[in-house]
Write a protein that holds these residues in place. Structure first.
Motif, PDB file in Angstrom:
ATOM      1  N   GLN A   1       0.830  -1.205   0.000  1.00  0.00           N
ATOM      2  CA  GLN A   1       0.000   0.000   0.000  1.00  0.00           C
ATOM      3  C   GLN A   1       0.866   1.257   0.000  1.00  0.00           C
ATOM      4  N   LYS A   2       1.901   1.269   0.793  1.00  0.00           N
ATOM      5  CA  LYS A   2       2.804   2.428   0.849  1.00  0.00           C
ATOM      6  C   LYS A   2       3.483   2.643  -0.501  1.00  0.00           C
ATOM      7  N   SER A   3       3.890   1.553  -1.146  1.00  0.00           N
ATOM      8  CA  SER A   3       4.546   1.660  -2.445  1.00  0.00           C
ATOM      9  C   SER A   3       3.602   2.256  -3.494  1.00  0.00           C
TER      10      SER A   3
ATOM     11  N   MET B   1       1.743   6.975  -6.610  1.00  0.00           N
ATOM     12  CA  MET B   1       0.634   7.864  -6.941  1.00  0.00           C
ATOM     13  C   MET B   1       1.045   9.328  -6.753  1.00  0.00           C
ATOM     14  N   GLN B   2       1.768   9.594  -5.704  1.00  0.00           N
ATOM     15  CA  GLN B   2       2.243  10.951  -5.453  1.00  0.00           C
ATOM     16  C   GLN B   2       3.194  11.404  -6.563  1.00  0.00           C
TER      17      GLN B   2
ATOM     18  N   LYS C   1       2.571  14.467  -9.448  1.00  0.00           N
ATOM     19  CA  LYS C   1       3.524  15.557  -9.675  1.00  0.00           C
ATOM     20  C   LYS C   1       3.929  15.620 -11.142  1.00  0.00           C
ATOM     21  N   ARG C   2       4.115  14.462 -11.763  1.00  0.00           N
ATOM     22  CA  ARG C   2       4.429  14.433 -13.188  1.00  0.00           C
ATOM     23  C   ARG C   2       3.254  14.958 -14.010  1.00  0.00           C
ATOM     24  N   TYR C   3       2.042  14.616 -13.601  1.00  0.00           N
ATOM     25  CA  TYR C   3       0.839  15.096 -14.285  1.00  0.00           C
ATOM     26  C   TYR C   3       0.749  16.621 -14.197  1.00  0.00           C
ATOM     27  N   LEU C   4       1.009  17.155 -13.019  1.00  0.00           N
ATOM     28  CA  LEU C   4       0.974  18.608 -12.843  1.00  0.00           C
ATOM     29  C   LEU C   4       2.032  19.291 -13.698  1.00  0.00           C
ATOM     30  N   ASN C   5       3.197  18.709 -13.751  1.00  0.00           N
ATOM     31  CA  ASN C   5       4.270  19.289 -14.550  1.00  0.00           C
ATOM     32  C   ASN C   5       3.907  19.283 -16.032  1.00  0.00           C
TER      33      ASN C   5
ATOM     34  N   ASP D   1      -5.460  19.472  -2.389  1.00  0.00           N
ATOM     35  CA  ASP D   1      -6.437  18.411  -2.133  1.00  0.00           C
ATOM     36  C   ASP D   1      -5.982  17.025  -2.566  1.00  0.00           C
ATOM     37  N   PHE D   2      -4.800  16.927  -3.168  1.00  0.00           N
ATOM     38  CA  PHE D   2      -4.344  15.601  -3.601  1.00  0.00           C
ATOM     39  C   PHE D   2      -2.923  15.317  -3.114  1.00  0.00           C
ATOM     40  N   ILE D   3      -1.990  16.164  -3.501  1.00  0.00           N
ATOM     41  CA  ILE D   3      -0.590  15.891  -3.161  1.00  0.00           C
ATOM     42  C   ILE D   3      -0.327  16.084  -1.668  1.00  0.00           C
ATOM     43  N   ALA D   4      -0.836  17.183  -1.097  1.00  0.00           N
ATOM     44  CA  ALA D   4      -0.590  17.452   0.332  1.00  0.00           C
ATOM     45  C   ALA D   4      -1.150  16.348   1.237  1.00  0.00           C
ATOM     46  N   PRO D   5      -2.399  15.878   1.032  1.00  0.00           N
ATOM     47  CA  PRO D   5      -2.891  14.777   1.872  1.00  0.00           C
ATOM     48  C   PRO D   5      -2.048  13.509   1.753  1.00  0.00           C
TER      49      PRO D   5
END
Length: 305
Positions: free
Chosen positions: A53-55, A60-61, A65-69, A127-131
């Motif tokens: 789950q952690k992996s 996902m994080q 970040k790649r999607y935002l970039n 609402d996505f990366i910070a949580p």
């Protein structure tokens, strides 16, 4: 006092070194099958689930970040392309019937879309990366607890020979490790299933936030369709038949062809043995005096018959 403090400091240091060496030795003995390890299948199963789950959440994080970039780069490239198109039409002949007004509107829409993309970026960060960052930070404490539990287990197994030992200090040393392992193991057997069981309680609102933010972005992007309706009188297929120069031979081409023919004629005259440029026919070679009357042949030439 300083000597006493130094003595206890050295004693603690040597004790830590001895403990580390003992753990390394025990680990090596386990590796070759000469020492036993306390097994708890229930804990191992739950621990493996949490690792997976952690992996996944970590990936996902990274993916977000790649999607935002990529979104940031697309927005910038779209705006700059619209700016270039607008500048092209503004620099054109105003008397021509063109899509100048449409290009200006297209540029304004791209500029507005860029501001919306900035809002989307901010919402995804919040609402996505910070949580996810908070979630992974909290999971670190869980994995530290797992590491502590495993060290206590190894120490308990390593000191198993001291269980019920006649030396109270050695027996107490083993018991401390056993109690620590038992407490941590029991706590994790409750905590790990809870973390795994409630994973959707964490991710469902996260996923919903992503969907709403993307809907805002893509719905605005879909509104760009209106601009193609403003150019219905333009045949996009005509670009395949477009030629920069008009049909027929240009003056430049005619002159170039004529020059090529003239060059060929000059070359032909030289090949036929005509006079050197600027010299009369039959004259001496450039820079040489004319031969005197009755003079002999040139060097290396036979005498005339």
């Amino acid at each position: 006092r300083l000597r006493l403090s130094h003595f206890f400091s050295e004693r603690t240091m040597f004790k830590d070194v001895g403990t580390s060496f003992g753990r390394m030795k025990h680990s090596a003995m386990v590796g070759i099958g000469k020492a036993n390890v306390t097994k708890d299948p229930e804990f191992d199963e739950n621990c493996e689930r949490i690792k997976v789950q952690k992996s996944i959440v970590s990936k996902m994080q990274t993916d977000c970040k790649r999607y935002l970039n990529a979104l940031r780069m697309l927005s910038k490239a779209h705006y700059e392309l619209a700016e270039s198109i607008r500048d092209f039409y503004l620099a054109s002949d105003p008397s021509q019937d063109s899509l100048k007004d449409l290009s200006v509107n297209y540029y304004n829409a791209a500029d507005q879309l860029r501001s919306i993309d900035a809002e989307v970026e901010g919402e995804l960060q919040q609402d996505f990366i910070a949580p996810i960052e908070v979630y992974l930070t909290e999971m670190k404490s869980t994995f530290k607890k797992i590491e502590h539990r495993n060290r206590s287990r190894d120490d308990m197994d390593r000191l198993n020979r001291y269980a019920g030992h006649t030396d109270p200090e050695k027996a107490a040393q083993y018991q401390r490790c056993a109690d620590s392992f038992s407490a941590l193991n029991s706590e994790l057997l409750v905590e790990l299933p809870h973390v795994f069981r409630t994973r959707t309680e964490f991710f469902d609102p996260l996923f919903k936030s992503l969907l709403e933010v993307q809907e805002k972005c893509y719905s605005k992007l879909a509104s760009m369709e209106q601009f193609s309706q403003g150019a219905t009188n333009v045949n996009r297929q005509s670009i395949r038949d477009y030629k920069l120069h008009p049909e027929g031979d240009s003056v430049y081409k005619q002159q170039a062809d004529a020059g090529a023919v003239g060059g060929a004629a000059v070359g032909g005259a030289a090949a036929a043995g005509g006079p050197t440029y600027g010299q009369p026919a039959g004259g001496p070679t450039y820079g040489q005096p004319a031969p005197a009357a009755g003079a002999g042949p040139s060097y290396g030439q036979p005498a005339p018959a």
